[in-house]
Design a protein around this motif. Sequence first.
Motif, short mmCIF file in Angstrom:
data_model
loop_
_atom_site.label_atom_id
_atom_site.label_comp_id
_atom_site.label_asym_id
_atom_site.label_seq_id
_atom_site.Cartn_x
_atom_site.Cartn_y
_atom_site.Cartn_z
N ASP A 1 32.57 34.07 50.29
CA ASP A 1 32.36 34.66 52.12
C ASP A 1 33.32 34.48 52.02
O ASP A 1 34.36 33.59 51.68
N PRO A 2 33.95 35.56 53.06
CA PRO A 2 34.35 35.87 54.27
C PRO A 2 35.07 34.31 54.38
O PRO A 2 36.40 34.26 54.43
N ASP A 3 34.21 33.94 54.62
CA ASP A 3 34.42 32.54 55.76
C ASP A 3 35.62 31.78 55.22
O ASP A 3 35.47 30.82 55.70
N MET B 1 23.54 45.19 42.56
CA MET B 1 24.97 44.86 42.41
C MET B 1 25.74 43.51 41.95
O MET B 1 24.46 42.69 41.54
N ASP B 2 27.01 43.37 41.38
CA ASP B 2 27.33 42.24 40.80
C ASP B 2 27.17 41.53 41.37
O ASP B 2 27.87 40.60 42.40
N THR B 3 26.89 40.22 41.56
CA THR B 3 26.89 38.34 41.79
C THR B 3 27.79 37.48 41.90
O THR B 3 28.06 37.25 42.23
N LEU B 4 28.63 37.83 41.20
CA LEU B 4 29.19 36.84 40.44
C LEU B 4 30.33 36.25 41.06
O LEU B 4 31.10 35.37 41.34
N ALA C 1 45.88 30.89 45.99
CA ALA C 1 44.81 30.35 44.43
C ALA C 1 43.81 31.83 44.82
O ALA C 1 43.69 32.68 45.85
N LEU C 2 43.18 32.08 43.75
CA LEU C 2 42.92 33.20 43.87
C LEU C 2 41.11 32.81 43.89
O LEU C 2 40.72 33.67 45.07
N ASP C 3 40.93 31.80 44.29
CA ASP C 3 39.38 31.75 44.77
C ASP C 3 39.96 31.47 45.95
O ASP C 3 39.17 30.91 46.43
N GLN C 4 41.11 31.56 46.78
CA GLN C 4 40.89 31.49 47.71
C GLN C 4 41.95 32.37 49.04
O GLN C 4 41.94 32.37 49.97
N ARG D 1 31.67 43.82 49.97
CA ARG D 1 30.45 42.94 48.51
C ARG D 1 29.44 42.19 49.42
O ARG D 1 28.45 42.46 48.80
N TYR D 2 30.32 41.07 50.07
CA TYR D 2 29.41 39.87 50.68
C TYR D 2 28.48 40.38 51.65
O TYR D 2 27.16 40.35 51.25
#
Length: 232
Positions: free
Chosen positions: A8-10, A1-4, A22-25, A34-35
Amino acid sequence: MDTLNIKDPDSIIIDNRADILALDQEGTALDIFRYYAHRLESDREKNPEHSIRIDIGTGYFFFSGFKEFYDIFKFIYDNKLLNAVKNPNWSTTSPIRVVIGKETDKQTKDILLSIVRDQLSSYDGKKIDFLRRLIEEGLMKFKVFEDKKFHVKMYNFYFTNPESYAEPISYDRWAELHWKKQLNGTLTPGGEKELEELETENTKTIKSVHDAIANDERIQEQIEKNSDAQMD
């Protein structure tokens, strides 16, 4: 599985990428699965006998949505992270329990009915075949909530020994009420009712686990062997 691209859902808001943050939020339910699939696969190095159980509650189940999760389910399937559950309190041997609402589309309804009736010849595709395998191998069980509209999104992940009969009970709250009654001689009506309900539920769980162990021939054979060894 791609881990990149694992988040973290939290640390994110699950808004199905509404483009507000923002995309990372922000993230989707796919990020949750996936997580945990990656995390539990890693944890198995410490607990090789453990496997995954998943509870899924979704008001609207569409096969198009399942296709998006195909790679994750295939990952945990191929890595043998899904095994039959022996714990009677799980209510089924299927490690994946899915509760869905009545609302769906025609394609999804036709596919599920075709799987049940073993008439999938009219459908083609590895993802449909994989869903069929999960159901036929007893790894995924569906239950339709029909009483009223079921508009829920719920995902619970467990990582346990599938042969374990261990089951949690509500001890802390029970102990708090029990000793409060012992020390004060009484509880409020609400406290009395809660204590009674906790005692009933805990007793039910303990009895269920006891009966499961008592009826497990493998465990009973081991107990007899241990007893014989102590007598020698």
